[in-house]
Write a protein that holds these residues in place. Structure first.
Motif, PDB file in Angstrom:
ATOM      1  N   LYS A 126     -12.721   2.183   2.319  1.00 46.41           N
ATOM      2  CA  LYS A 126     -11.448   1.548   2.023  1.00 46.41           C
ATOM      3  C   LYS A 126     -10.313   2.424   2.526  1.00 46.41           C
ATOM      4  CE  LYS A 126      -8.683  -0.500  -1.674  1.00 46.41           C
ATOM      5  NZ  LYS A 126      -8.642  -0.932  -3.088  1.00 46.41           N
ATOM      6  N   VAL A 127      -9.425   1.850   3.333  1.00 44.51           N
ATOM      7  CA  VAL A 127      -8.346   2.642   3.928  1.00 44.51           C
ATOM      8  C   VAL A 127      -6.961   2.198   3.462  1.00 44.51           C
ATOM      9  CG1 VAL A 127      -9.677   3.271   5.963  1.00 44.51           C
ATOM     10  CG2 VAL A 127      -8.322   1.171   6.002  1.00 44.51           C
ATOM     11  N   ALA A 128      -6.831   1.003   2.878  1.00 45.68           N
ATOM     12  CA  ALA A 128      -5.507   0.553   2.443  1.00 45.68           C
ATOM     13  C   ALA A 128      -5.632  -0.601   1.467  1.00 45.68           C
ATOM     14  CB  ALA A 128      -4.661   0.116   3.650  1.00 45.68           C
ATOM     15  N   HIS A 129      -4.568  -0.788   0.678  1.00 46.58           N
ATOM     16  CA  HIS A 129      -4.476  -1.926  -0.240  1.00 46.58           C
ATOM     17  C   HIS A 129      -3.047  -2.438  -0.204  1.00 46.58           C
ATOM     18  CE1 HIS A 129      -5.870  -4.399  -3.622  1.00 46.58           C
ATOM     19  NE2 HIS A 129      -4.636  -4.255  -4.100  1.00 46.58           N
ATOM     20  N   GLN A 130      -2.884  -3.749  -0.189  1.00 53.55           N
ATOM     21  CA  GLN A 130      -1.555  -4.365  -0.115  1.00 53.55           C
ATOM     22  C   GLN A 130      -1.518  -5.576  -1.025  1.00 53.55           C
ATOM     23  OE1 GLN A 130       1.308  -3.571   1.364  1.00 53.55           O
ATOM     24  NE2 GLN A 130       2.387  -5.482   0.934  1.00 53.55           N
ATOM     25  N   ASN A 131      -0.693  -5.504  -2.084  1.00 52.85           N
ATOM     26  CA  ASN A 131      -0.604  -6.618  -3.025  1.00 52.85           C
ATOM     27  C   ASN A 131       0.234  -7.768  -2.494  1.00 52.85           C
ATOM     28  OD1 ASN A 131      -0.549  -4.016  -5.295  1.00 52.85           O
ATOM     29  ND2 ASN A 131      -2.094  -5.616  -5.475  1.00 52.85           N
ATOM     30  N   TYR A 132       1.448  -7.454  -2.029  1.00 50.13           N
ATOM     31  CA  TYR A 132       2.395  -8.507  -1.651  1.00 50.13           C
ATOM     32  C   TYR A 132       1.958  -9.173  -0.359  1.00 50.13           C
ATOM     33  CZ  TYR A 132       7.027 -10.757  -1.523  1.00 50.13           C
ATOM     34  OH  TYR A 132       8.059 -11.664  -1.532  1.00 50.13           O
ATOM     35  N   GLY A 133       1.835 -10.499  -0.399  1.00 51.26           N
ATOM     36  CA  GLY A 133       1.310 -11.220   0.750  1.00 51.26           C
ATOM     37  C   GLY A 133       2.290 -11.399   1.885  1.00 51.26           C
ATOM     38  N   TYR A 134       3.593 -11.227   1.628  1.00 51.33           N
ATOM     39  CA  TYR A 134       4.607 -11.558   2.629  1.00 51.33           C
ATOM     40  C   TYR A 134       5.180 -10.336   3.354  1.00 51.33           C
ATOM     41  CZ  TYR A 134       4.491 -16.011   0.151  1.00 51.33           C
ATOM     42  OH  TYR A 134       4.081 -17.181  -0.429  1.00 51.33           O
ATOM     43  N   ALA A 135       4.800  -9.135   2.935  1.00 53.52           N
ATOM     44  CA  ALA A 135       5.357  -7.931   3.559  1.00 53.52           C
ATOM     45  C   ALA A 135       4.467  -7.483   4.720  1.00 53.52           C
ATOM     46  CB  ALA A 135       5.473  -6.800   2.540  1.00 53.52           C
ATOM     47  N   PRO A 136       5.077  -7.139   5.860  1.00 52.51           N
ATOM     48  CA  PRO A 136       4.285  -6.558   6.943  1.00 52.51           C
ATOM     49  C   PRO A 136       3.850  -5.143   6.565  1.00 52.51           C
ATOM     50  CG  PRO A 136       6.616  -6.499   7.496  1.00 52.51           C
ATOM     51  CD  PRO A 136       6.508  -7.251   6.194  1.00 52.51           C
ATOM     52  N   PHE A 137       2.736  -4.685   7.121  1.00 52.22           N
ATOM     53  CA  PHE A 137       2.308  -3.312   6.851  1.00 52.22           C
ATOM     54  C   PHE A 137       1.410  -2.817   7.984  1.00 52.22           C
ATOM     55  CE2 PHE A 137      -0.759  -6.119   4.886  1.00 52.22           C
ATOM     56  CZ  PHE A 137      -2.002  -5.514   5.032  1.00 52.22           C
ATOM     57  N   TYR A 138       1.330  -1.498   8.095  1.00 57.16           N
ATOM     58  CA  TYR A 138       0.556  -0.837   9.149  1.00 57.16           C
ATOM     59  C   TYR A 138      -0.469   0.079   8.491  1.00 57.16           C
ATOM     60  CZ  TYR A 138      -0.573   2.238  13.084  1.00 57.16           C
ATOM     61  OH  TYR A 138      -1.243   2.967  14.047  1.00 57.16           O
ATOM     62  N   VAL A 139      -1.685   0.083   9.040  1.00 53.31           N
ATOM     63  CA  VAL A 139      -2.768   0.913   8.503  1.00 53.31           C
ATOM     64  C   VAL A 139      -3.248   1.863   9.599  1.00 53.31           C
ATOM     65  CG1 VAL A 139      -5.052   0.915   7.459  1.00 53.31           C
ATOM     66  CG2 VAL A 139      -3.471  -0.959   6.962  1.00 53.31           C
ATOM     67  N   ASP A 140      -3.152   3.156   9.345  1.00 54.12           N
ATOM     68  CA  ASP A 140      -3.619   4.162  10.303  1.00 54.12           C
ATOM     69  C   ASP A 140      -5.134   4.309  10.165  1.00 54.12           C
ATOM     70  OD1 ASP A 140      -3.972   6.236  12.051  1.00 54.12           O
ATOM     71  OD2 ASP A 140      -2.903   7.735  10.853  1.00 54.12           O
ATOM     72  N   LEU A 141      -5.859   4.066  11.264  1.00 54.08           N
ATOM     73  CA  LEU A 141      -7.321   4.123  11.240  1.00 54.08           C
ATOM     74  C   LEU A 141      -7.878   5.366  11.933  1.00 54.08           C
ATOM     75  CD1 LEU A 141      -8.177   0.445  12.288  1.00 54.08           C
ATOM     76  CD2 LEU A 141      -7.690   1.335  10.002  1.00 54.08           C
ATOM     77  N   THR A 142      -6.999   6.235  12.437  1.00 53.52           N
ATOM     78  CA  THR A 142      -7.426   7.319  13.326  1.00 53.52           C
ATOM     79  C   THR A 142      -8.537   8.170  12.711  1.00 53.52           C
ATOM     80  OG1 THR A 142      -5.166   7.391  14.184  1.00 53.52           O
ATOM     81  CG2 THR A 142      -6.609   9.228  14.756  1.00 53.52           C
ATOM     82  N   GLY A 143      -8.429   8.467  11.434  1.00 55.51           N
ATOM     83  CA  GLY A 143      -9.426   9.326  10.795  1.00 55.51           C
ATOM     84  C   GLY A 143     -10.660   8.601  10.300  1.00 55.51           C
ATOM     85  N   TYR A 144     -10.750   7.300  10.537  1.00 60.04           N
ATOM     86  CA  TYR A 144     -11.856   6.509   9.991  1.00 60.04           C
ATOM     87  C   TYR A 144     -12.749   5.879  11.058  1.00 60.04           C
ATOM     88  CZ  TYR A 144      -9.235   6.833   5.618  1.00 60.04           C
ATOM     89  OH  TYR A 144      -8.574   7.289   4.518  1.00 60.04           O
TER      90      TYR A 144
END
Length: 386
Positions: A96-114
């Motif tokens: 698991k690398v990220a969690h985002q509750n709000y459905g309408y907000a944009p977000f970025y997930v850094d995967l470099t270490g995974y």
């Protein structure tokens, strides 16, 4: 580079919590944007009743295998989401690398270490709309706004990190300020040259080019502030939606200690965004003024769904929606009651539409049992910034 990942995801209903479930349920192949709710049965005893159009929320998941080239090993890799409905968890190869509750907000997930470079990597995204009622309208569910794979050098422009604002228009010039957020994902201090180029949208002729050098310490972000003078600007308003293209180049000059140690290979990151040159003022005497001219807003409250297609957001659909509103005399949209998709905002930029962009329907006080009020205190700043 931003690489579109919208094709060929495997969609399942329920949570995916082990590789074994991949074998138990083959799922169905879908393309994004995708609404996992619109095709499900409706029922008169749905928990949200008419609020949700009598649809019932639930658990859904999406999986996709993506090959990450070996030659990216010294670079950064991430996923960019324009919105996921809702309570989304993002896993890479079971981590698991990220969690985002709000459905309408944009977000970025850094995967470099995974991620594992030179191999296929499994992306798993679980969503949960089962806490019904969670809104006063139909929300849809799942990856309803698409996904991009981002790849760039260690010294790079932060996703959505290019901002240009109009400070003043006078004497035949637009006086602009560019704010370029740059990240250094190395352990050493670096110098970077940030260059901002502006041209008319759709044309190659360069109108202005400005640059400066900034220092970004290891593992930090810095903002380059650059003043730009644009001669004889074509102003943007709802009747004349003139647009410019802003192209930003960030060149990594090398490691900076007591002096600059030039990089053997100078990496360059690039980003592009649209700019409408316009000034906005509002006061109790003269009201709202765009470019010094009084404007009366004639608008409507527009929800994010697209009727029978559900909550999916396609460029063509959002542009049609804006065009239809303009044809009946609207010049403004109030997004009810959440941030819209990037596709809708771009349609408003291109076609000429003012936007009253709402952030949340429920803040500290709830309106429905499962709404955003339960996450507001913890997440408002992160989501509002996004």
């Amino acid at each position: 580079k931003s690489i579109n990942l919208d094709e060929k995801w495997t969609f399942r209903r329920s949570f995916l919590d082990s590789v074994g479930m991949l074998e138990q349920d083959p799922g169905e192949v879908v393309n994004l944007p995708h609404d996992g709710m619109i095709g499900t049965p409706v029922t008169p005893d749905a928990p949200a009743k008419s609020d949700s159009g009598y649809f019932v929320g639930g658990l859904t998941n999406y999986t996709k295998y993506v090959f990450i080239p070996k030659e990216w090993e010294n670079d950064c890799v991430g996923l960019k989401f324009d919105g996921v409905m809702m309570n989304a968890s993002i896993d890479i190869n079971g981590c698991k690398v990220a969690h985002q509750n709000y459905g309408y907000a944009p977000f970025y997930v850094d995967l470099t270490g995974y991620v594992t470079f030179g191999e296929e990597n499994r992306i798993t995204i679980n969503t949960n709309t089962s806490m019904q009622p969670n809104s006063r309208w139909y929300t849809g569910s799942g990856l309803f706004r698409g996904v991009e794979l981002c790849h760039g050098p260690r010294v790079h422009i932060v996703p959505d990190g290019i901002f240009v604002c109009t400070k003043e228009v006078a004497d035949g010039y637009a006086f602009l300020e560019a704010l370029i957020e740059v990240e250094n994902a190395t352990l050493e201090n670096h110098l970077a040259e940030v260059t901002v180029c502006i041209s008319e949208e759709g044309k190659e002729e360069l109108l202005t080019k400005t640059k400066r050098v900034i220092q970004i310490n290891g593992g930090k972000k810095e903002t380059a502030r650059i003043a730009i003078n644009l001669e004889n600007p074509k102003l943007w308003d709802a009747e004349n939606p003139n647009l410019y293209q802003v192209k930003v180049l960030v060149k990594d000059l090398g490691v900076y200690r007591t002096h600059l140690e030039k990089a053997k290979v100078m990496t360059v990151d690039e980003g592009v965004t649209l700019l409408g040159v316009r000034t906005i003022t509002a006061d109790a005497v003269r009201g709202l003024r765009i470019n010094g001219k009084e404007v009366k807003l004639k608008g409507g409250c527009v929800h994010h769904d697209n009727g029978l297609l559900g909550a999916v957001s396609f460029d063509e659909i959002e542009a049609r929606k804006v065009q239809k509103l303009k044809e009946v005399g609207f010049n403004a949209i109030r997004t009810a009651h959440n941030p819209p998709s990037a596709a809708l905002i771009e349609a408003c930029d291109r076609l000429g539409m003012y936007v009253f962009d709402e952030a949340f329907d429920a803040w500290g006080i709830g309106k429905r049992a499962g709404d955003y009020s339960q996450f507001f205190e913890a997440n408002w700043e992160k989501d509002l910034t996004a």
